[in-house]
Write a protein that holds these residues in place. Sequence first.
Motif, short mmCIF file in Angstrom:
data_model
loop_
_atom_site.label_atom_id
_atom_site.label_comp_id
_atom_site.label_asym_id
_atom_site.label_seq_id
_atom_site.Cartn_x
_atom_site.Cartn_y
_atom_site.Cartn_z
N PRO A 181 0.96 -1.35 -0.13
CA PRO A 181 -0.01 0.35 -0.03
C PRO A 181 1.12 0.94 -0.04
O PRO A 181 2.40 0.97 0.33
N TRP A 182 0.45 2.13 -0.30
CA TRP A 182 1.25 3.39 -0.39
C TRP A 182 2.27 3.82 -1.27
O TRP A 182 3.19 4.87 -0.74
N THR A 183 1.88 2.63 -2.49
CA THR A 183 3.13 2.73 -3.48
C THR A 183 2.47 2.63 -5.21
O THR A 183 1.50 2.05 -4.79
N PRO A 184 3.16 3.16 -5.99
CA PRO A 184 2.63 2.89 -7.17
C PRO A 184 2.62 1.49 -7.58
O PRO A 184 1.30 1.75 -8.22
N PHE A 185 2.58 0.63 -6.82
CA PHE A 185 2.72 -0.35 -7.20
C PHE A 185 1.73 -1.12 -6.52
O PHE A 185 1.29 -2.43 -6.42
N GLN A 186 0.56 -0.47 -5.79
CA GLN A 186 -0.40 -0.51 -4.65
C GLN A 186 -1.27 -0.96 -5.60
O GLN A 186 -2.44 -2.33 -4.94
N TRP A 187 -1.17 -1.08 -6.92
CA TRP A 187 -2.74 -1.68 -7.77
C TRP A 187 -1.82 -2.31 -8.37
O TRP A 187 -3.18 -3.89 -9.53
N ALA A 188 -0.51 -3.14 -8.26
CA ALA A 188 -0.65 -4.41 -9.35
C ALA A 188 -0.58 -5.84 -8.08
O ALA A 188 -0.42 -5.58 -7.36
N PRO A 189 -0.84 -7.19 -9.25
CA PRO A 189 -0.60 -8.02 -8.73
C PRO A 189 0.39 -8.63 -7.41
O PRO A 189 1.55 -8.47 -8.18
N PHE A 190 -0.02 -9.57 -7.10
CA PHE A 190 1.78 -10.42 -6.99
C PHE A 190 1.09 -11.64 -7.61
O PHE A 190 0.19 -11.93 -7.77
#
Length: 591
Positions: A438-447
């Motif tokens: 969370p709170w990074t640009p990758f919060q939208w990315a999947p694992f």
Amino acid sequence: MKILPGWDKKKNPERGVIRKRWHGRVTCALVFPEPYGVGMANLGLQTLYSLLNASENILAERFFSPKEKGPLGQAAQWLSEESRRPLRDFDLILFSLSFESSYIGVLKAIVDAGITLRSIERGCAEPVVLAGGVATFINPEPIAPFVDAFLLGEFEGIAPVFLDFLPRLLDRSEKRRDRLAAMAQSVPGTYVPGLYHPIFDSSGCFISWDREDDLPAPVPVVKAPEGLTDVPHTAILSPHAAFPEMFCVELVRGCGRGCRFCAAGFVYRPPRMWPMDAIRKTLKDAPDSCPIGLVGLEYMGRPGVEELCESLLGDGRRLAFSSLRVDELTPAFTRLLKRSGAKTATVAPEAGSEGLRRTLNKHLREEGILRGVETLAQAGIPNVKLYFMLGLPGEEDEDAEEIARLVGRIRETLAFRGKGRGRVSRVSVSVSIFVPKPWTPFQWAPFADVKVLKGRIVQLKRAIGRLPGITLSIESQRDALRQAVIARGDRRLAPVLEAVAVKEISFHRAVIENGLSSEMFIRKRDPLDAFPWEIVGHPVRRGYLLAEWNRALSGEETPFCDTTVCKRCGACGGHRTETGPWTKISQNSPR
Ligand code: SF4
């Protein structure tokens, strides 16, 4: 910190412990639910200990995860380091949480102490349970039902109002709920989860919040105020800490490089450096025999740092550095490293290919990495430890091979330099599995897909195995998956954590038994999805993070912070001014 004369190392190996009389004081259990050595190396915990005990009316004692269970399988005994009293005896329990993996420890501590686990069922006479620390202001939601109130933000900023409010918070003549509600209204950074109710749609997706009593949503995080001169530093020195007897001092808070995977880099914005005269003054308290640890996410090349290191080494001190930028290593800084006794340097390319490093916004080119390694070898630092990640957004099968290729080039560079000096270099490679935070640009990315990851791990092992003399360690996929679920979890995980802590079943089994799946938490998110962790109010704008996510997908880099002119993410120029004791970090600062 002043070390008292007459200290007896045999009887009590810790130096700097504060012991106060219990009578007439608010008693606060400061709990770091990890092993002693990990907790004692945590500067956040050490700072909290100093700030609380600085108040005459407050007594704060430390707790760490006990090594063993109680006799005959009874609950483990959580006893304070100072007086060996149990948790239940304290008025207040304050958890300091740096990692989401500590969340299960929070539940264990409460249960083992015989305190009612869920906040809503806790009795008026039971201790008040609070939690703070960076993990909670990234995402407090998985443990929300167990905590009476979170303190969101930097404690230097929260402490003054919070400490004034304590008598009311502990006044048992008033209902517990009313005291907590008053705290939410009066103490900045207070988030009382029992007064906020998350709403999920029929498919289980989080939509928004219902809240009681006209409370703020989101709850703004608090930053350390301007005008402070007490630089965070080690309060208690211990030979059993992860860095034995090391006197650590914070040089910089936050980081302006904008690596897109790093939550600390976004939630501690804007990057700030403590003024050099305050740092030097703090270091006068470091006992002569102790090594000095310079703490911060980025300080190499900042004004005054090289001179500080020179003078400390000139005084015969040993130094340890928490951050190095390999492409910015100057021969002068490398000599400082060598003089401080370094034999191994850690280098974090994170990805093997140039393209993936662009996605991460690492600003790290291969020539820069190799040049840095060469500079290290020339200065007589022959060994490197390399950090990489697998499972990154945009990663392809070839990227596993790319890691091995880069490791091979680093090894050749070191071998070439070492040959002339008759020395063999050691290269170790540590690979972690990427967890979108969370709170990074990758919060939208999947694992990453588990099968794909497995394949890449096999591929990487094979490719590295072809290179002689490389030590490789890879994080467990299972551990990373658990971390990913908790990191982006919400209150639906509460029964899962409870089952793990109380029934001691595995995390993945508990997820299934509670009718959930990992996929619910680790899936790719849509740009308009609401996030449960957005109950925390960080100054960095969602729109900025989303733009950074799009730039990552198209492989575009974003320049470093320049706090003197930039306003792009929302963290500068809002509630803070450009003056004060912090020196804000500018791209134009000499590096
Ligand atoms: S506003 Fe600009 S300088 Fe300030 S933290 Fe954000 S990106 Fe960095």
